[in-house]
Design a protein around this motif. Structure first.
Motif, PDB file in Angstrom:
ATOM      1  N   TYR A 401     -33.209  11.022  45.649  1.00  0.00           N
ATOM      2  CA  TYR A 401     -34.455  10.939  44.882  1.00  0.00           C
ATOM      3  C   TYR A 401     -34.509  12.018  43.802  1.00  0.00           C
ATOM      4  N   THR A 402     -34.183  13.259  44.154  1.00  0.00           N
ATOM      5  CA  THR A 402     -34.244  14.347  43.172  1.00  0.00           C
ATOM      6  C   THR A 402     -33.164  14.188  42.105  1.00  0.00           C
ATOM      7  N   HIS A 403     -32.069  13.535  42.451  1.00  0.00           N
ATOM      8  CA  HIS A 403     -31.049  13.240  41.432  1.00  0.00           C
ATOM      9  C   HIS A 403     -31.586  12.233  40.420  1.00  0.00           C
ATOM     10  N   ASP A 404     -32.308  11.232  40.900  1.00  0.00           N
ATOM     11  CA  ASP A 404     -32.846  10.191  40.018  1.00  0.00           C
ATOM     12  C   ASP A 404     -34.137  10.627  39.320  1.00  0.00           C
ATOM     13  N   ASN A 405     -34.883  11.541  39.969  1.00  0.00           N
ATOM     14  CA  ASN A 405     -36.174  11.981  39.433  1.00  0.00           C
ATOM     15  C   ASN A 405     -36.240  13.508  39.423  1.00  0.00           C
ATOM     16  N   PRO A 406     -35.390  14.156  38.623  1.00  0.00           N
ATOM     17  CA  PRO A 406     -35.287  15.623  38.680  1.00  0.00           C
ATOM     18  C   PRO A 406     -36.531  16.364  38.220  1.00  0.00           C
ATOM     19  N   ASN A 407     -37.419  15.694  37.468  1.00  0.00           N
ATOM     20  CA  ASN A 407     -38.623  16.362  36.973  1.00  0.00           C
ATOM     21  C   ASN A 407     -39.831  16.190  37.879  1.00  0.00           C
ATOM     22  N   ASP A 408     -39.658  15.503  38.993  1.00  0.00           N
ATOM     23  CA  ASP A 408     -40.767  15.290  39.925  1.00  0.00           C
ATOM     24  C   ASP A 408     -40.746  16.390  40.981  1.00  0.00           C
ATOM     25  N   THR A 409     -41.726  17.271  40.913  1.00  0.00           N
ATOM     26  CA  THR A 409     -41.759  18.391  41.859  1.00  0.00           C
ATOM     27  C   THR A 409     -42.002  17.928  43.293  1.00  0.00           C
ATOM     28  N   ASN A 410     -42.551  16.737  43.496  1.00  0.00           N
ATOM     29  CA  ASN A 410     -42.775  16.247  44.859  1.00  0.00           C
ATOM     30  C   ASN A 410     -41.475  16.195  45.645  1.00  0.00           C
ATOM     31  N   GLY A 411     -40.427  15.702  45.009  1.00  0.00           N
ATOM     32  CA  GLY A 411     -39.137  15.599  45.691  1.00  0.00           C
ATOM     33  C   GLY A 411     -38.598  16.963  46.086  1.00  0.00           C
ATOM     34  N   TRP A 412     -38.695  17.922  45.183  1.00  0.00           N
ATOM     35  CA  TRP A 412     -38.172  19.270  45.473  1.00  0.00           C
ATOM     36  C   TRP A 412     -39.006  19.951  46.550  1.00  0.00           C
ATOM     37  N   HIS A 413     -40.323  19.757  46.542  1.00  0.00           N
ATOM     38  CA  HIS A 413     -41.168  20.345  47.590  1.00  0.00           C
ATOM     39  C   HIS A 413     -40.783  19.797  48.966  1.00  0.00           C
ATOM     40  N   LEU A 414     -40.597  18.494  49.055  1.00  0.00           N
ATOM     41  CA  LEU A 414     -40.218  17.904  50.339  1.00  0.00           C
ATOM     42  C   LEU A 414     -38.822  18.339  50.767  1.00  0.00           C
ATOM     43  N   LEU A 415     -37.912  18.462  49.798  1.00  0.00           N
ATOM     44  CA  LEU A 415     -36.558  18.916  50.116  1.00  0.00           C
ATOM     45  C   LEU A 415     -36.585  20.343  50.651  1.00  0.00           C
ATOM     46  N   SER A 416     -37.422  21.189  50.066  1.00  0.00           N
ATOM     47  CA  SER A 416     -37.601  22.550  50.564  1.00  0.00           C
ATOM     48  C   SER A 416     -38.140  22.528  51.998  1.00  0.00           C
ATOM     49  N   LYS A 417     -39.156  21.704  52.223  1.00  0.00           N
ATOM     50  CA  LYS A 417     -39.772  21.600  53.557  1.00  0.00           C
ATOM     51  C   LYS A 417     -38.748  21.165  54.607  1.00  0.00           C
ATOM     52  N   ALA A 418     -37.945  20.174  54.275  1.00  0.00           N
ATOM     53  CA  ALA A 418     -36.945  19.666  55.225  1.00  0.00           C
ATOM     54  C   ALA A 418     -35.916  20.730  55.566  1.00  0.00           C
ATOM     55  N   ASN A 419     -35.471  21.460  54.557  1.00  0.00           N
ATOM     56  CA  ASN A 419     -34.446  22.475  54.802  1.00  0.00           C
ATOM     57  C   ASN A 419     -34.997  23.677  55.559  1.00  0.00           C
ATOM     58  N   ILE A 420     -36.269  23.999  55.342  1.00  0.00           N
ATOM     59  CA  ILE A 420     -36.901  25.053  56.143  1.00  0.00           C
ATOM     60  C   ILE A 420     -36.898  24.652  57.615  1.00  0.00           C
ATOM     61  N   SER A 421     -37.194  23.392  57.885  1.00  0.00           N
ATOM     62  CA  SER A 421     -37.237  22.905  59.268  1.00  0.00           C
ATOM     63  C   SER A 421     -35.881  23.009  59.951  1.00  0.00           C
ATOM     64  N   LEU A 422     -34.813  22.899  59.177  1.00  0.00           N
ATOM     65  CA  LEU A 422     -33.453  22.991  59.732  1.00  0.00           C
ATOM     66  C   LEU A 422     -32.860  24.385  59.563  1.00  0.00           C
ATOM     67  N   ALA A 423     -33.680  25.326  59.085  1.00  0.00           N
ATOM     68  CA  ALA A 423     -33.224  26.711  58.862  1.00  0.00           C
ATOM     69  C   ALA A 423     -32.081  26.783  57.854  1.00  0.00           C
ATOM     70  N   ASN A 424     -32.069  25.870  56.900  1.00  0.00           N
ATOM     71  CA  ASN A 424     -31.083  25.906  55.814  1.00  0.00           C
ATOM     72  C   ASN A 424     -31.676  26.740  54.673  1.00  0.00           C
ATOM     73  N   SER A 425     -31.617  28.044  54.832  1.00  0.00           N
ATOM     74  CA  SER A 425     -32.292  28.922  53.885  1.00  0.00           C
ATOM     75  C   SER A 425     -31.763  28.790  52.465  1.00  0.00           C
ATOM     76  N   ASP A 426     -30.445  28.591  52.336  1.00  0.00           N
ATOM     77  CA  ASP A 426     -29.862  28.495  50.997  1.00  0.00           C
ATOM     78  C   ASP A 426     -30.339  27.248  50.275  1.00  0.00           C
ATOM     79  N   GLU A 427     -30.400  26.105  50.972  1.00  0.00           N
ATOM     80  CA  GLU A 427     -30.846  24.865  50.329  1.00  0.00           C
ATOM     81  C   GLU A 427     -32.343  24.908  50.032  1.00  0.00           C
TER      82      GLU A 427
END
Length: 484
Positions: A401-427
């Motif tokens: 989604y973020t590849h296809d819609n790089p200017n939509d902050t919704n995708g990046w916010h959710l991606l951040s949330k998902a990686n926090i849940s998995l302790a993927n601090s770098d992502e």
């Protein structure tokens, strides 16, 4: 979720004065001067400035990051663009949460609509008339031509004038001072020029409306209603400050509309669904007042528009956690119109509020088989996956989604949330860096990517990806700073 702030200063982006227009509506016999600014500011340069302006706006204005409304205004805007003359840039349409009636356009094909427009426009053709006018400002390169005119009458360069607008967006008072300091020549000359812009925007805009299948009478009707409503107002809305509506302009647009064949346009359900969503969520109205508004409208609404008002009520119930009242309304709506993204988005939210994300996943997955890659369905599907704690699958969906819609902050916010849940601090850091870059916070974005690179395994492909992105951001930052 979004806080109201002062609306953006439109400057010369949305032109200031108007003059009577010719009544020869269909011939479009204006000279072809849409490219007159080519010698001083190229299309490529306009795109660079437009990107810079947009990044500042994202960081300073209450942009409505609502996937459903974004899809609606984008579809409506591009329907008009497809029927406009002299299109030389891509277009991006976005909404600012502000009850003031306003719209403006700037370099790079960016067109902003205030949410307040939807509270006053009574039909899709009326809102389309405003958008078509702003599209014409872009296609006829009015901002570039205005800067060319100012540069010709002053010692300022075109780059200095463009930088003044950039500065004005970041710090309005400083920007206005900069433009005043770099603008010479008589005020009458400047007024005449901006009147010419308005003449062109009205003329080309109404032609675009006709070609796109909208009611051309909507333009004078909407403008006339605004003029009547605010005729004696001590503080008119921003739109009337940047686009004044003297009686002769309304008369001329009415005469121009009469020269097109009559066209009966059916009410647009999608427009009224968008309007209902804005009343329910973005108008700053208390829940009880919003419900009262929908109930009053329902008493006299034609059958074709009843679903939009019921939808508005369902959103109010949903947002106030009255799920037992929202559910039967949404169930009925989606049964009658199963692929309507307004309804699908709401039913997904309902299932999540009911702690049944698996139902939302099922609904979105099924709808995506009929509407592959639809951004509204995809972002809701990803959100439901995260609520179900299916983080890996959610990340897979969000990466696409973020590849296809790089200017939509919704995708990046959710991606951040998902990686926090998995302790993927770098992502998580990388996702947040992308949001910062979209807001022109270059140094912080680079800092986050640097931290992500340090957390990644030495010599890994992931570290190489982070380092490559750091290089890209540094180039973008330097280019951005060179514009000021």
């Amino acid at each position: 979720m979004l806080k109201r702030t002062r609306s953006i200063v439109c400057l010369c982006i949305a032109t200031a004065l108007s003059t009577p227009i010719s009544t020869n509506a269909n011939s479009l016999d204006l000279p072809d001067i849409g490219t007159a600014a080519g010698g001083t500011l190229t299309i490529d340069q306009e795109l660079v400035y437009g990107d810079a302006y947009m990044r500042i706006i994202r960081g300073s204005q209450p942009i409505v990051n609502d996937p459903v409304l974004n899809e609606y205004i984008s579809n409506l805007g591009h329907r008009l663009v497809a029927n406009a003359n002299d299109v030389k840039t891509p277009f991006e349409f976005f909404m600012i949460r502000d009850r003031n009636i306003n719209a403006f356009a700037f370099f790079g094909g960016y067109v902003a609509l205030h949410s307040g427009l939807f509270l006053h426009a009574q039909s899709e053709s009326e809102i389309a008339s405003v958008i078509a006018h702003e599209i014409a400002h872009v296609t006829q390169r009015h901002l570039a031509r205005s800067m060319e005119d100012q540069a010709r009458r002053s010692p300022a360069t075109i780059a200095a004038l463009a930088a003044s607008v950039l500065l004005a967006i970041a710090a309005p008072e400083a920007g206005i001072a900069a433009i005043t300091a770099t603008t010479a020549g008589s005020m009458q000359s400047q007024i005449n020029y901006t009147r010419s812009n308005e003449k062109e925007a009205d003329r080309f805009g109404i032609n675009t409306l006709a070609k796109a299948g909208f009611d051309v009478k909507a333009m004078p009707r909407f403008f006339g209603r605004l003029a009547d409503e605010y005729r004696y107002a001590s503080t008119p809305p921003p739109m009337l400050l940047t686009h004044p509506l003297p009686e002769d302009r309304i008369t001329d647009s009415r005469e121009r509309a009469r020269q097109y064949p009559p066209l009966k346009v059916s009410p647009s359900l999608d427009y009224h669904l968008a309007r209902a969503r804005i009343v329910a969520r973005y108008a700053g109205i208390e829940n009880d007042s919003a419900l009262d508004w929908f109930e009053r409208k329902l008493k006299k609404a034609p059958a074709s528009l009843v679903p939009s008002l019921e939808y508005g009520k369902a959103l109010v119930y949903l947002d106030s956690k009255k799920l037992d009242k929202a559910e039967p309304i949404l169930t009925k709506l989606i049964t009658n119109d199963p692929l309507n993204t307004f309804y699908l988005d709401a039913i997904s939210d309902l299932h999540i509020e009911q702690n049944k994300p698996e139902l939302a996943i099922k609904e979105m997955k099924s709808a995506l088989t009929r509407k592959p890659n639809n951004p509204v369905l995809t972002i809701n599907y990803a959100n439901a996956l995260l609520e179900k704690e299916q983080y890996q699958e959610g990340i897979r969906v969000l990466q696409r989604y973020t590849h296809d819609n790089p200017n939509d902050t919704n995708g990046w916010h959710l991606l951040s949330k998902a990686n926090i849940s998995l302790a993927n601090s770098d992502e998580d850091l990388a996702a947040r860096a992308e949001i910062l870059a979209l807001q022109a916070q270059w140094n912080k974005a680079i800092q986050y990517y640097t931290q992500a690179s340090q957390l990644a395994e030495l010599g890994s492909l992931k570290q190489a990806r982070y380092d490559a992105r750091i290089d890209q951001l540094m180039i973008q930052r330097d280019r951005f700073l060179s514009l000021q």
